[in-house]
Design a protein around this motif. Structure first.
Motif, PDB file in Angstrom:
ATOM      1  N   GLY A  89       0.824  -1.216   0.000  1.00 55.17           N
ATOM      2  CA  GLY A  89       0.000   0.000   0.000  1.00 55.17           C
ATOM      3  C   GLY A  89       0.852   1.258   0.000  1.00 55.17           C
ATOM      4  N   LEU A  90       1.888   1.245   0.801  1.00 62.05           N
ATOM      5  CA  LEU A  90       2.769   2.415   0.885  1.00 62.05           C
ATOM      6  C   LEU A  90       3.445   2.681  -0.458  1.00 62.05           C
ATOM      7  CD1 LEU A  90       4.629   1.963   4.315  1.00 62.05           C
ATOM      8  CD2 LEU A  90       2.860   3.634   3.751  1.00 62.05           C
ATOM      9  N   GLY A  91       3.909   1.590  -1.072  1.00 60.80           N
ATOM     10  CA  GLY A  91       4.601   1.704  -2.350  1.00 60.80           C
ATOM     11  C   GLY A  91       3.711   2.311  -3.430  1.00 60.80           C
ATOM     12  N   GLU A  92       2.452   1.880  -3.442  1.00 60.05           N
ATOM     13  CA  GLU A  92       1.514   2.446  -4.418  1.00 60.05           C
ATOM     14  C   GLU A  92       1.282   3.925  -4.152  1.00 60.05           C
ATOM     15  OE1 GLU A  92      -2.199   0.670  -5.357  1.00 60.05           O
ATOM     16  OE2 GLU A  92      -1.344  -1.326  -5.665  1.00 60.05           O
ATOM     17  N   TRP A  93       1.203   4.251  -2.870  1.00 56.61           N
ATOM     18  CA  TRP A  93       0.963   5.641  -2.497  1.00 56.61           C
ATOM     19  C   TRP A  93       2.120   6.532  -2.953  1.00 56.61           C
ATOM     20  CZ3 TRP A  93       3.307   9.239   0.783  1.00 56.61           C
ATOM     21  CH2 TRP A  93       2.546  10.389   1.043  1.00 56.61           C
ATOM     22  N   VAL A  94       3.357   6.075  -2.699  1.00 58.03           N
ATOM     23  CA  VAL A  94       4.540   6.838  -3.105  1.00 58.03           C
ATOM     24  C   VAL A  94       4.560   7.020  -4.623  1.00 58.03           C
ATOM     25  CG1 VAL A  94       7.072   6.844  -3.234  1.00 58.03           C
ATOM     26  CG2 VAL A  94       5.941   6.093  -1.139  1.00 58.03           C
ATOM     27  N   LEU A  95       4.289   5.925  -5.335  1.00 54.83           N
ATOM     28  CA  LEU A  95       4.306   5.995  -6.793  1.00 54.83           C
ATOM     29  C   LEU A  95       3.280   7.008  -7.309  1.00 54.83           C
ATOM     30  CD1 LEU A  95       5.467   4.708  -9.424  1.00 54.83           C
ATOM     31  CD2 LEU A  95       3.471   3.215  -9.402  1.00 54.83           C
ATOM     32  N   ARG A  96       2.080   6.961  -6.733  1.00 51.69           N
ATOM     33  CA  ARG A  96       1.031   7.882  -7.174  1.00 51.69           C
ATOM     34  C   ARG A  96       1.410   9.323  -6.878  1.00 51.69           C
ATOM     35  NH1 ARG A  96      -3.117   5.444  -5.417  1.00 51.69           N
ATOM     36  NH2 ARG A  96      -3.883   4.577  -7.377  1.00 51.69           N
ATOM     37  N   GLU A  97       1.917   9.571  -5.664  1.00 53.72           N
ATOM     38  CA  GLU A  97       2.352  10.923  -5.288  1.00 53.72           C
ATOM     39  C   GLU A  97       3.432  11.433  -6.242  1.00 53.72           C
ATOM     40  OE1 GLU A  97       1.326  13.074  -2.650  1.00 53.72           O
ATOM     41  OE2 GLU A  97      -0.312  11.613  -2.827  1.00 53.72           O
ATOM     42  N   ALA A  98       4.406  10.567  -6.517  1.00 58.33           N
ATOM     43  CA  ALA A  98       5.533  10.969  -7.361  1.00 58.33           C
ATOM     44  C   ALA A  98       5.070  11.275  -8.788  1.00 58.33           C
ATOM     45  CB  ALA A  98       6.603   9.880  -7.366  1.00 58.33           C
ATOM     46  N   CYS A  99       4.159  10.437  -9.311  1.00 58.92           N
ATOM     47  CA  CYS A  99       3.661  10.668 -10.669  1.00 58.92           C
ATOM     48  C   CYS A  99       2.820  11.945 -10.729  1.00 58.92           C
ATOM     49  CB  CYS A  99       2.835   9.471 -11.150  1.00 58.92           C
ATOM     50  SG  CYS A  99       3.809   7.982 -11.444  1.00 58.92           S
ATOM     51  N   LYS A 100       1.983  12.154  -9.719  1.00 61.01           N
ATOM     52  CA  LYS A 100       1.165  13.377  -9.673  1.00 61.01           C
ATOM     53  C   LYS A 100       2.064  14.611  -9.616  1.00 61.01           C
ATOM     54  CE  LYS A 100      -1.696  12.679  -6.149  1.00 61.01           C
ATOM     55  NZ  LYS A 100      -2.813  12.382  -5.223  1.00 61.01           N
ATOM     56  N   GLN A 101       3.144  14.506  -8.843  1.00 57.90           N
ATOM     57  CA  GLN A 101       4.066  15.621  -8.707  1.00 57.90           C
ATOM     58  C   GLN A 101       4.764  15.933 -10.029  1.00 57.90           C
ATOM     59  OE1 GLN A 101       4.464  17.594  -5.758  1.00 57.90           O
ATOM     60  NE2 GLN A 101       4.994  18.689  -7.608  1.00 57.90           N
ATOM     61  N   VAL A 117      11.433   5.739  -8.426  1.00 54.92           N
ATOM     62  CA  VAL A 117      10.672   5.253  -7.275  1.00 54.92           C
ATOM     63  C   VAL A 117      11.225   3.888  -6.868  1.00 54.92           C
ATOM     64  CG1 VAL A 117       8.372   4.556  -6.474  1.00 54.92           C
ATOM     65  CG2 VAL A 117       8.608   6.517  -8.013  1.00 54.92           C
ATOM     66  N   ASN A 118      11.428   3.699  -5.559  1.00 50.48           N
ATOM     67  CA  ASN A 118      11.942   2.421  -5.047  1.00 50.48           C
ATOM     68  C   ASN A 118      10.832   1.381  -4.979  1.00 50.48           C
ATOM     69  OD1 ASN A 118      14.848   3.020  -4.066  1.00 50.48           O
ATOM     70  ND2 ASN A 118      13.630   4.727  -3.264  1.00 50.48           N
ATOM     71  N   ILE A 119      11.129   0.181  -5.443  1.00 47.86           N
ATOM     72  CA  ILE A 119      10.154  -0.910  -5.413  1.00 47.86           C
ATOM     73  C   ILE A 119      10.738  -2.079  -4.623  1.00 47.86           C
ATOM     74  CG2 ILE A 119       8.814  -2.538  -6.831  1.00 47.86           C
ATOM     75  CD1 ILE A 119       7.910   0.243  -7.409  1.00 47.86           C
ATOM     76  N   SER A 120       9.985  -2.561  -3.636  1.00 51.16           N
ATOM     77  CA  SER A 120      10.449  -3.673  -2.795  1.00 51.16           C
ATOM     78  C   SER A 120      10.088  -5.024  -3.388  1.00 51.16           C
ATOM     79  CB  SER A 120       9.813  -3.589  -1.413  1.00 51.16           C
ATOM     80  OG  SER A 120      10.266  -2.469  -0.729  1.00 51.16           O
ATOM     81  N   LEU A 121      10.864  -6.020  -2.966  1.00 51.43           N
ATOM     82  CA  LEU A 121      10.635  -7.400  -3.403  1.00 51.43           C
ATOM     83  C   LEU A 121       9.175  -7.824  -3.262  1.00 51.43           C
ATOM     84  CD1 LEU A 121      11.738 -10.201  -4.243  1.00 51.43           C
ATOM     85  CD2 LEU A 121      12.211 -10.640  -1.835  1.00 51.43           C
ATOM     86  N   ARG A 122       8.585  -7.507  -2.113  1.00 56.14           N
ATOM     87  CA  ARG A 122       7.212  -7.947  -1.850  1.00 56.14           C
ATOM     88  C   ARG A 122       6.213  -7.425  -2.865  1.00 56.14           C
ATOM     89  NH1 ARG A 122       5.570  -9.485   4.229  1.00 56.14           N
ATOM     90  NH2 ARG A 122       3.554 -10.196   3.505  1.00 56.14           N
ATOM     91  N   GLN A 123       6.487  -6.263  -3.404  1.00 52.72           N
ATOM     92  CA  GLN A 123       5.576  -5.695  -4.401  1.00 52.72           C
ATOM     93  C   GLN A 123       5.553  -6.526  -5.679  1.00 52.72           C
ATOM     94  OE1 GLN A 123       7.354  -1.527  -3.488  1.00 52.72           O
ATOM     95  NE2 GLN A 123       5.387  -1.103  -4.428  1.00 52.72           N
ATOM     96  N   PHE A 124       6.624  -7.282  -5.898  1.00 50.85           N
ATOM     97  CA  PHE A 124       6.671  -8.152  -7.077  1.00 50.85           C
ATOM     98  C   PHE A 124       5.779  -9.377  -6.914  1.00 50.85           C
ATOM     99  CE2 PHE A 124      10.245  -5.641  -8.192  1.00 50.85           C
ATOM    100  CZ  PHE A 124      10.367  -5.755  -9.553  1.00 50.85           C
ATOM    101  N   TYR A 125       5.441  -9.672  -5.657  1.00 52.75           N
ATOM    102  CA  TYR A 125       4.666 -10.881  -5.384  1.00 52.75           C
ATOM    103  C   TYR A 125       3.256 -10.609  -4.920  1.00 52.75           C
ATOM    104  CZ  TYR A 125       8.885 -13.427  -6.155  1.00 52.75           C
ATOM    105  OH  TYR A 125       9.989 -13.962  -6.751  1.00 52.75           O
ATOM    106  N   GLU A 126       3.058  -9.479  -4.223  1.00 55.47           N
ATOM    107  CA  GLU A 126       1.776  -9.303  -3.565  1.00 55.47           C
ATOM    108  C   GLU A 126       0.839  -8.314  -4.197  1.00 55.47           C
ATOM    109  OE1 GLU A 126       1.836  -9.198   0.664  1.00 55.47           O
ATOM    110  OE2 GLU A 126       3.428 -10.695   0.613  1.00 55.47           O
ATOM    111  N   SER A 127       1.290  -7.627  -5.200  1.00 57.19           N
ATOM    112  CA  SER A 127       0.329  -6.763  -5.851  1.00 57.19           C
ATOM    113  C   SER A 127       0.371  -7.143  -7.317  1.00 57.19           C
ATOM    114  CB  SER A 127       0.700  -5.305  -5.673  1.00 57.19           C
ATOM    115  OG  SER A 127       1.934  -5.055  -6.292  1.00 57.19           O
ATOM    116  N   ASN A 128      -0.592  -6.682  -8.026  1.00 59.72           N
ATOM    117  CA  ASN A 128      -0.549  -6.843  -9.456  1.00 59.72           C
ATOM    118  C   ASN A 128       0.359  -5.753  -9.985  1.00 59.72           C
ATOM    119  OD1 ASN A 128      -1.547  -8.736 -11.155  1.00 59.72           O
ATOM    120  ND2 ASN A 128      -3.670  -8.205 -10.687  1.00 59.72           N
TER     121      ASN A 128
END
Ligand code: C2E
Ligand code: MG
Ligand code: MG
Ligand code: MG
Length: 276
Positions: A89-101, A117-128
């Motif tokens: 959730g945090l990663g998506e939020w950061v990405l959205r903020e950064a793109c909006k900016q 934008v930094n992407i964590s390992l878990r984001q590769f497995y737990e989100s689409n």
């Protein structure tokens, strides 16, 4: 006497563990609320092209200011967010903020720059991951070419084919991929060759004391040469002084990031470094 000391020591150790555990519990509970309570901010750190000497990109870095705990470092809360899964959730939020900016800067007429934008390992497995990135980029209306994703060697080493598949899909969207903190993990060079990455970021620990530390200087020089031979862009992280800058320029490093050019800063500050 010795027994007594031993017991005290044990007790001390125990309370120390309790404190660490308690802090983690509190942080986890508070981090869950942080987004909705508007305690999070994205800061931006300049990335400088060493040929043109211009700011060509910024790295988005998450900041957490809690009303009672004060500033909590990402070094502390990011691993916790990874452990608990909150990073998705945090990663998506950061990405959205950064793109909006980025979109906002574009609308203000500033010359286009990239955002990393930094992407964590878990984001590769737990989100689409691929779908959610595509959706966020499309919603905010920035070109994929202006987005750079930073992954670490731990991501790259994990379940190779799954990761390569996701990275390929992301690359097809048009964005670029950087290997962050390069040199601190254990990825093999043959593996590096297989990954669809565009850029290496030399970990800042290798930049420390390059004038006296011959080993560090040799590592930095070698990574730059290797990156160039592999047709990758190379960025030096943690550039704090002129000696470091001189070395990386001599070796033909493409970009630099570090306190010498600016710390991570809020939008109102980084804006002053953008040009029209
Ligand atoms: P990173 O991705 O390697 O980010 C660079 C870190 O180096 C940042 O620390 C930055 O403040 C610091 N740095 C940059 N230049 C210098 C310098 O010249 N000297 C020194 N001493 N430090 C410098 P920060 O912001 O504390 O972030 C730490 C780490 O937390 C990041 O390392 C990244 O791994 C993670 N992180 C931060 N934000 C996010 C996020 O939104 N998502 C994910 N997944 N991880 C994040
Ligand atoms: Mg990074
Ligand atoms: Mg890094
Ligand atoms: Mg790092």
């Amino acid at each position: 006497q010795a027994k007594e000391q031993g017991r005290n020591k044990y007790r001390f150790y125990n309370s120390e563990m309790d404190r660490t555990y308690l802090r983690k519990m509190v942080l986890e509970k508070e981090l869950r609320k942080a987004i909705n309570h508007e305690e999070l901010m994205v800061y931006y750190q300049p990335q400088i092209d060493l040929v043109s000497r211009k700011l060509v990109g910024v790295e988005a870095l998450l900041r957490w200011n809690h009303p009672e705990l004060g500033d909590v470092s990402p070094v502390e809360f990011i691993p916790l967010a990874e452990e608990t899964g909150l990073i998705v959730g945090l990663g998506e939020w950061v990405l959205r903020e950064a793109c909006k900016q980025l979109k906002q800067w574009q609308l203000c007429g500033f010359s286009p720059i990239r955002v990393a934008v930094n992407i964590s390992l878990r984001q590769f497995y737990e989100s689409n991951l691929v779908e959610s990135i595509a959706r966020i980029v499309n919603e905010t209306g920035i070109p994929f070419q202006h987005l750079d994703l930073e992954i670490t060697e731990s991501v790259a080493m994990h379940d190779t084919s799954h990761v390569i598949d996701k990275l390929d899909q992301l690359k097809r969207l048009g964005l670029s991929i950087s290997m962050d903190d390069f040199g601190t993990g254990y990825s093999s060079l043959s593996y590096l060759k297989k990954l669809p990455i565009d850029k290496l970021k030399i970990d800042r620990s290798f930049l420390v004391d390059v004038t006296n530390d011959k080993d560090n200087a040799a590592i930095v020089t070698t990574i730059i040469a290797m990156a160039k031979n592999l047709d990758l862009r190379v960025v030096a992280e943690g550039v704090e002084n002129d000696q470091q800058l001189q070395l990386i320029i001599e070796e033909g490093c493409h970009e630099a990031q570090g306190y010498l050019f600016g710390r991570p800063m809020p939008e109102q500050e980084i804006r002053k470094q953008l040009t029209k």
